[in-house]
Write an enzyme that holds these catalytic residues in place. Sequence first.
Site, PDB file in Angstrom:
ATOM      1  N   ARG A 169       7.515   6.304   0.966  1.00 13.94           N
ATOM      2  CA  ARG A 169       6.162   6.891   1.024  1.00 13.94           C
ATOM      3  C   ARG A 169       6.097   7.986   2.094  1.00 13.94           C
ATOM      4  O   ARG A 169       5.112   8.101   2.836  1.00 13.94           O
ATOM      5  CB  ARG A 169       5.099   5.818   1.327  1.00 13.94           C
ATOM      6  CG  ARG A 169       5.022   4.713   0.326  1.00 13.94           C
ATOM      7  CD  ARG A 169       4.492   5.190  -1.028  1.00 13.94           C
ATOM      8  NE  ARG A 169       4.432   4.092  -1.944  1.00 13.94           N
ATOM      9  CZ  ARG A 169       5.487   3.693  -2.676  1.00 13.94           C
ATOM     10  NH1 ARG A 169       6.638   4.345  -2.602  1.00 13.94           N
ATOM     11  NH2 ARG A 169       5.377   2.677  -3.485  1.00 13.94           N
ATOM     12  N   SER A 243      -3.026   1.353  -2.764  1.00 15.22           N
ATOM     13  CA  SER A 243      -2.659   0.595  -1.561  1.00 15.22           C
ATOM     14  C   SER A 243      -3.226   1.293  -0.328  1.00 15.22           C
ATOM     15  O   SER A 243      -2.924   2.461  -0.093  1.00 15.22           O
ATOM     16  CB  SER A 243      -1.136   0.530  -1.418  1.00 15.22           C
ATOM     17  OG  SER A 243      -0.580   0.015  -2.595  1.00 15.22           O
ATOM     18  N   GLU A 338      -1.488   3.782   4.428  1.00 16.05           N
ATOM     19  CA  GLU A 338      -0.736   4.576   3.451  1.00 16.05           C
ATOM     20  C   GLU A 338      -1.632   5.738   2.986  1.00 16.05           C
ATOM     21  O   GLU A 338      -1.177   6.850   2.749  1.00 16.05           O
ATOM     22  CB  GLU A 338      -0.321   3.716   2.254  1.00 16.05           C
ATOM     23  CG  GLU A 338       0.387   4.535   1.185  1.00 16.05           C
ATOM     24  CD  GLU A 338       0.993   3.701   0.067  1.00 16.05           C
ATOM     25  OE1 GLU A 338       1.584   2.637   0.360  1.00 16.05           O
ATOM     26  OE2 GLU A 338       0.884   4.124  -1.091  1.00 16.05           O
TER      27      GLU A 338
END
Length: 346
Positions: A169, A243, A338
Amino acid sequence: MKVIPQASLRTYHTFGFEITASYLVIIESLEDVRSMFMDPMNSDLLSLKDGWMVIGEGSNLMFTRHFEGTVILMRIQGIEVVKEDERYVYLEVGAGEHWHNLVRHSLSKGWGGLENLSLIPGSVGAAPVQNIGAYGVEVEAYIVAVDVYDLMTRSLKTIGHKECMFGYRDSLFKRAGRDRFIITRVSFRLEKVRTPVLDYAPLRELFVSTGIGHPSPMAVSDAVIGIRQSKLPDPAVVGNAGSFFKNPVISKIELEGLQALYPNIPYYPVEEGMKIPAGWLIEQCGWKGFRAGAVGCYHKQALVLVHFGGGQPADLIDLARRIRTSVQVRFSVHLEAEVNIVGDRL
Ligand SMILES: Cc1cc2nc3c(=O)[nH]c(=O)nc-3n(C[C@H](O)[C@H](O)[C@H](O)COP(=O)(O)OP(=O)(O)OC[C@H]3O[C@@H](n4cnc5c(N)ncnc54)[C@H](O)[C@@H]3O)c2cc1C
């Protein structure tokens, strides 16, 4: 190039908070990008307190307050085959294309690679930013290069895969390249002959149970869509950005300490250490299905924070802070967002 002053961002980000920006600029071509940054007529758009930022479909963003600056909406379109051979096809895709459209378009042509990433919301240009990933696949495996407008040199440039510094990520575009590069186009290499990636157990079991040993990329895509629709809230129905936190990575020693207290703690060994599902940690702290007025923690997946409508960003930030503190106190594990937080810090 279209400029909208005092624009509402409610429909341009998937949390759906009533947030405004001083200016919203819609970019549809490279010429628009150049004009935005080179034309002295547009200097007002770049000199505000919060500066400027690019967004695609706003599905990985959390605005905490009014953005006193210019939000650039990336809408450059186009999917072009630039080269192909017996095994591969090479595509150049405009940053403003809708991600899932690219996935289904490529599958309809018989090109595999992106099927496990089906139905991830957002634009093509944002995919390399956080190196989107799902069901055992990360997009970087199929990215050859990323075309950008470089604010430092005021010119167009191609950044090769290695220079993109992709991680979990993560990428150059989230770090040193954050306020420097505007992604205008992404180049992909897709596969004409594809071995399905079925590392993710529920996906594998689905095909084992139906006796299909080697599903087609399209079949994998359909299965991923089915799983995602059963587990994740549709942002068109309830505001969310997927998320909210990253899955934390801890050391082996830290994991052993936690295992002594919680023998069932799930973990996955990764290069940097042991990855723990953040959703499990949050669920253990009792947040799954929690609701406080207009915001809450999704009842099927604790990692997804939701906005039911009519709430304020501060409500969600407050909930995120409470969740993060409770995980810290109980497990001594720090949760990192995130989602890209824009405005005040989390
Ligand atoms: C229900 C749901 C499920 C999700 N599931 C997943 C998942 O499985 N895996 C996953 O990885 N993500 C997932 N996400 C997160 C999100 O879909 C991805 O991060 C997606 O790539 C964001 O695309 P976007 O266009 O909406 O980006 P935005 O939210 O608009 O922007 C995200 C960041 O990228 C930057 N950015 C966007 N476009 C550009 C550009 N052209 N140039 C430079 N910077 C740019 C923005 O400034 C911002 O910092 C999910 C989100 C939702 C709502």
